[in-house]
Design an enzyme around this catalytic site. Structure first.
Site, PDB file in Angstrom:
ATOM      1  N   GLN A  72      27.037  64.164  -7.068  1.00  0.00           N
ATOM      2  CA  GLN A  72      26.815  63.922  -8.405  1.00  0.00           C
ATOM      3  C   GLN A  72      25.276  63.787  -8.255  1.00  0.00           C
ATOM      4  O   GLN A  72      24.563  63.376  -7.793  1.00  0.00           O
ATOM      5  CB  GLN A  72      27.178  62.458  -8.669  1.00  0.00           C
ATOM      6  CG  GLN A  72      27.157  62.018 -10.154  1.00  0.00           C
ATOM      7  CD  GLN A  72      27.987  60.731 -10.417  1.00  0.00           C
ATOM      8  OE1 GLN A  72      28.706  60.485  -9.777  1.00  0.00           O
ATOM      9  NE2 GLN A  72      27.685  60.049 -11.697  1.00  0.00           N
TER      10      GLN A  72
ATOM     11  N   SER B  79      28.759  63.701  -0.439  1.00  0.00           N
ATOM     12  CA  SER B  79      29.575  62.742  -1.366  1.00  0.00           C
ATOM     13  C   SER B  79      30.722  63.325  -2.266  1.00  0.00           C
ATOM     14  O   SER B  79      31.597  63.564  -1.562  1.00  0.00           O
ATOM     15  CB  SER B  79      28.749  61.984  -2.392  1.00  0.00           C
ATOM     16  OG  SER B  79      29.047  60.823  -2.966  1.00  0.00           O
ATOM     17  N   LEU B  80      30.567  63.438  -3.437  1.00  0.00           N
ATOM     18  CA  LEU B  80      31.696  63.938  -4.178  1.00  0.00           C
ATOM     19  C   LEU B  80      31.953  65.451  -3.756  1.00  0.00           C
ATOM     20  O   LEU B  80      33.102  65.714  -3.757  1.00  0.00           O
ATOM     21  CB  LEU B  80      31.278  64.081  -5.724  1.00  0.00           C
ATOM     22  CG  LEU B  80      32.022  65.051  -6.715  1.00  0.00           C
ATOM     23  CD1 LEU B  80      33.382  64.491  -6.877  1.00  0.00           C
ATOM     24  CD2 LEU B  80      31.238  65.446  -7.724  1.00  0.00           C
TER      25      LEU B  80
ATOM     26  N   ARG C 250      38.478  58.447  -8.622  1.00  0.00           N
ATOM     27  CA  ARG C 250      37.140  58.155  -8.229  1.00  0.00           C
ATOM     28  C   ARG C 250      36.245  57.684  -9.029  1.00  0.00           C
ATOM     29  O   ARG C 250      35.430  56.607  -8.794  1.00  0.00           O
ATOM     30  CB  ARG C 250      37.122  59.267  -6.955  1.00  0.00           C
ATOM     31  CG  ARG C 250      35.578  58.954  -6.158  1.00  0.00           C
ATOM     32  CD  ARG C 250      35.492  60.089  -5.247  1.00  0.00           C
ATOM     33  NE  ARG C 250      34.549  59.967  -4.372  1.00  0.00           N
ATOM     34  CZ  ARG C 250      33.138  60.262  -4.563  1.00  0.00           C
ATOM     35  NH1 ARG C 250      32.793  60.615  -5.797  1.00  0.00           N
ATOM     36  NH2 ARG C 250      32.354  59.969  -3.412  1.00  0.00           N
TER      37      ARG C 250
ATOM     38  N   HIS D 179      27.693  54.204  -2.695  1.00  0.00           N
ATOM     39  CA  HIS D 179      27.637  54.258  -1.117  1.00  0.00           C
ATOM     40  C   HIS D 179      27.072  52.718  -0.529  1.00  0.00           C
ATOM     41  O   HIS D 179      26.364  52.740   0.411  1.00  0.00           O
ATOM     42  CB  HIS D 179      27.002  55.348  -0.550  1.00  0.00           C
ATOM     43  CG  HIS D 179      27.466  56.848  -1.074  1.00  0.00           C
ATOM     44  ND1 HIS D 179      28.653  57.167  -0.358  1.00  0.00           N
ATOM     45  CD2 HIS D 179      27.123  57.487  -1.825  1.00  0.00           C
ATOM     46  CE1 HIS D 179      29.051  58.357  -0.912  1.00  0.00           C
ATOM     47  NE2 HIS D 179      28.061  58.583  -1.831  1.00  0.00           N
TER      48      HIS D 179
ATOM     49  N   GLN E 173      34.108  56.898   2.831  1.00  0.00           N
ATOM     50  CA  GLN E 173      32.851  57.424   2.110  1.00  0.00           C
ATOM     51  C   GLN E 173      32.348  56.685   0.923  1.00  0.00           C
ATOM     52  O   GLN E 173      31.112  56.989   0.392  1.00  0.00           O
ATOM     53  CB  GLN E 173      32.824  59.033   2.143  1.00  0.00           C
ATOM     54  CG  GLN E 173      33.773  59.698   1.301  1.00  0.00           C
ATOM     55  CD  GLN E 173      33.091  60.463   0.179  1.00  0.00           C
ATOM     56  OE1 GLN E 173      32.982  59.955  -0.872  1.00  0.00           O
ATOM     57  NE2 GLN E 173      33.103  61.909   0.532  1.00  0.00           N
TER      58      GLN E 173
END
Length: 308
Positions: free
Chosen positions: A12, A92-93, A117, A198, A247
């Protein structure tokens, strides 16, 4: 003859209005992915991604499925041209895109999970007043110690030498901003995000992801996929499932991930999807490696010419 590369998928922040449109209009493989996404989600995702408004596209619950779709669309174009992955990782994503490329997740399952999510992370962000900031040029050890001293803030993305993103409450970020030069940092830059991603502020979102993944079929990786949480290859479906939950609140160990890949003999990277963020980070981490970005017809042509 098939040529093999490490696929890396951005997270993102790489989204932009218009992403993926040119590739979809030029390549039926990409167009098909967007059409599939529209059907799965029940609304015209491509219209938001291609026409905006930007405010809607940057919403976490929209940006995440839109980015994944743009990434998988570019992935399918590369695969149709005989370019295959020998390993993969995502920021991440982007880890969901990496898992699609490795055959761990179907695109349909990944898209459904990513939509949930994004919704869960947006809800968690609304409940907690927090944000993120990039701390540039800091000594990582000194930064970690200062975060512990302040409390309520912690490193979230260990991106590259001299680039760490921290996540925390707004009050803690204000305190860190006033003292960041104690770590040797040159700059402290607030990021335009809606929450403290996070970090422990995302615990409710992690639980939502855990529940959602219980009904999703996850297969063992067909190629090595390096996890954000461990910076190492994950070998089984069970590991993948646990890491996807972890994560959401854990730090993204991107610099370690790339360093470990290079140590394992992987040094030709393709950033799959919009933007060039990961390419820039990889060049800082390992200047001797080769890196290309493929997200539109121009970069696709440049890549094909480079490897011809």
């Amino acid at each position: 003859m098939k040529k093999s590369f490490v696929y890396v998928f951005p997270g993102q922040g790489s989204q932009s209005v218009g992403m993926g449109e040119e590739l979809a209009r030029a390549c039926p493989e990409a167009k098909g992915v967007w059409e599939q996404a529209n059907t799965i989600l029940g609304f015209d995702l491509s219209a938001v991604a291609w026409q905006g408004p930007e405010e809607e596209l940057t919403r976490t619950d929209v940006a995440q499925p839109a980015l994944l779709t743009a990434e998988v669309a570019a992935l399918k174009v590369l695969e149709s041209r005989g370019v295959c992955a020998s390993a993969a990782a995502g920021h991440s994503l982007g880890e969901y895109g990496a898992l699609v490329s490795a055959g761990c997740l179907s695109f349909a399952d990944a898209l459904t999970a990513v939509r949930l999510r994004g919704e869960a992370m947006q809800a968690a962000a609304t409940e907690s007043a927090g944000g993120m900031a990039a701390v540039l040029g800091a000594d990582p050890t000194l930064l970690e110690a200062l975060c512990r001293e302040i409390g309520g803030v912690s490193p979230a993305n260990l991106n590259a030498p001299g680039q760490v993103v921290v996540s925390g409450t707004n009050d803690a970020l204000d305190m860190l901003e006033s003292r960041h030069k104690e770590t040797g940092a040159r700059r402290f830059v607030r990021l335009k995000v809606s929450g403290a991603f996070h970090s422990t502020a995302m615990l409710p979102a992690a639980e939502a992801v855990r529940n959602a993944l219980q009904s999703v079929e996850i297969r063992d990786p067909g190629i090595p996929v390096y996890a954000n949480v461990t910076a190492r290859e994950q070998a089984t479906a069970s590991e993948v499932r646990d890491n996807l939950v972890a994560q959401v609140t854990a730090r993204v160990r991107w610099q370690e991930t790339i360093e470990n890949m290079v140590a394992d003999g992987l040094d030709r990277f393709v950033e799959v999807g919009p933007g060039t963020v990961l390419a820039g980070l990889i060049r800082k981490i390992t200047p001797v490696s080769s890196i290309w970005s493929v997200g539109d017809t121009t970069t696709l042509k440049e890549f094909e010419e480079a490897i011809a």
